[in-house]
Design an enzyme around this catalytic site. Structure first.
Site, PDB file in Angstrom:
ATOM      1  N   SER A  78     -14.999   4.058  45.448  1.00 32.89           N
ATOM      2  CA  SER A  78     -14.968   5.442  45.924  1.00 32.89           C
ATOM      3  C   SER A  78     -14.429   6.332  44.825  1.00 32.89           C
ATOM      4  O   SER A  78     -13.673   5.885  43.957  1.00 32.89           O
ATOM      5  CB  SER A  78     -14.078   5.558  47.168  1.00 32.89           C
ATOM      6  OG  SER A  78     -13.787   6.915  47.465  1.00 32.89           O
ATOM      7  N   TYR A 120      -6.581   3.889  52.075  1.00 30.84           N
ATOM      8  CA  TYR A 120      -7.995   3.791  51.713  1.00 30.84           C
ATOM      9  C   TYR A 120      -8.185   3.944  50.208  1.00 30.84           C
ATOM     10  O   TYR A 120      -8.852   3.124  49.560  1.00 30.84           O
ATOM     11  CB  TYR A 120      -8.791   4.860  52.457  1.00 30.84           C
ATOM     12  CG  TYR A 120     -10.259   4.885  52.107  1.00 30.84           C
ATOM     13  CD1 TYR A 120     -11.158   4.033  52.737  1.00 30.84           C
ATOM     14  CD2 TYR A 120     -10.750   5.772  51.140  1.00 30.84           C
ATOM     15  CE1 TYR A 120     -12.513   4.054  52.417  1.00 30.84           C
ATOM     16  CE2 TYR A 120     -12.095   5.792  50.812  1.00 30.84           C
ATOM     17  CZ  TYR A 120     -12.971   4.935  51.452  1.00 30.84           C
ATOM     18  OH  TYR A 120     -14.298   4.949  51.122  1.00 30.84           O
TER      19      TYR A 120
END
Length: 249
Positions: free
Chosen positions: A141, A155
């Site tokens: 990401s 995350y």
């Protein structure tokens, strides 16, 4: 090299489903796994309607069942004949600010996004070593660049770990025919972020998945997608002040 047989984890929705659709258009055979097998059944029919000449194998898999990951990948190899590419995509985004009573959710994200990704990499690379061929792809990401607050704290940490781990695997395999890539998507609309009302430079799932597949096909070490603006923003985020990062999350 044409990667004919591709396995995608977390394929029942979001980026996994979107990538499967793009690869079906390209005539690739697919091994798709996820917990929600009923969605995989629907997806299989959709893919075969796009291209009836491909082979689509589906399997129920909870990636947190680490022993099952190894079994599932080996079954894909047996049914497809070989594994040319494995895309480690399964993940989640549960969580909240650390210390606010949501340890269980944060822990679940940490285990699924990193420990279970490790299991998938172990299973895939083990097969690739036996074949002396293959392409490992991990979906990281843009948040891997720095720490983030609130629900993204854990995350982002897992994605940074994915990027680092994949680089280590890449170094290990530099002198082999096995390729290793990490894709860093920016803000792409999917089920994992459906509650997020606004985010900078958000694109729809189809646009994002087309960019991801294009990057995967190039088999580069690291990619940031869509390339504009994330290839630039990723580098800026590395040096940005914390006050700017706070506005992005």
């Amino acid at each position: 090299m044409l990667r004919s047989n591709i396995v995608i984890t977390g394929a029942s929705s979001g980026l996994g489903k979107g990538m499967a659709i793009e690869f079906a258009k390209m005539g690739r055979n697919l091994g798709l796994c996820a917990r929600r097998v009923e969605r995989l059944e629907e997806l299989k029919q959709e893919l075969l309607s796009i291209n009836p000449n491909i082979n689509v194998v589906i399997k129920s898999l909870d990636v947190d069942d680490h022993d099952a990951v190894f079994t599932c990948f080996e079954e894909f190899r047996q049914e497809l004949g070989s594994l040319d590419r494995v895309i480690v995509n399964a993940g989640m985004g549960k969580g909240a600010s650390v210390g606010t009573g949501y340890f269980y959710a944060n822990k679940q994200t940490a285990v699924t996004n990193f420990v279970s990704a490790l299991a998938q990499c172990e299973a895939a690379v083990g097969i690739f070593r036996e074949q002396n061929a293959g392409h490992l792809v991990t979906i990281s990401s843009i948040s891997a660049a720095r720490g983030f607050r609130r629900a993204l704290t854990v995350y982002a940490a897992t994605k940074a770990a994915i990027t680092s781990m994949t680089e280590g695997i890449r170094i290990d395999l530099m002198k082999t025919p096995i390729k290793v890539s990490t894709v860093h998507p920016g803000f792409i609309r999917s089920e994992i972020n459906e509650k997020v009302k606004t985010a900078p430079f958000m694109v729809d799932t189809e646009t994002g998945c087309k960019a991801i597949v294009k990057a995967i096909e190039k088999e580069g070490a690291n990619s940031y997608v869509p390339s504009w603006p994330w290839s630039i923003l990723y580098r800026l985020m590395r040096i940005a002040p914390l006050s700017m990062l706070a506005k992005m999350s």
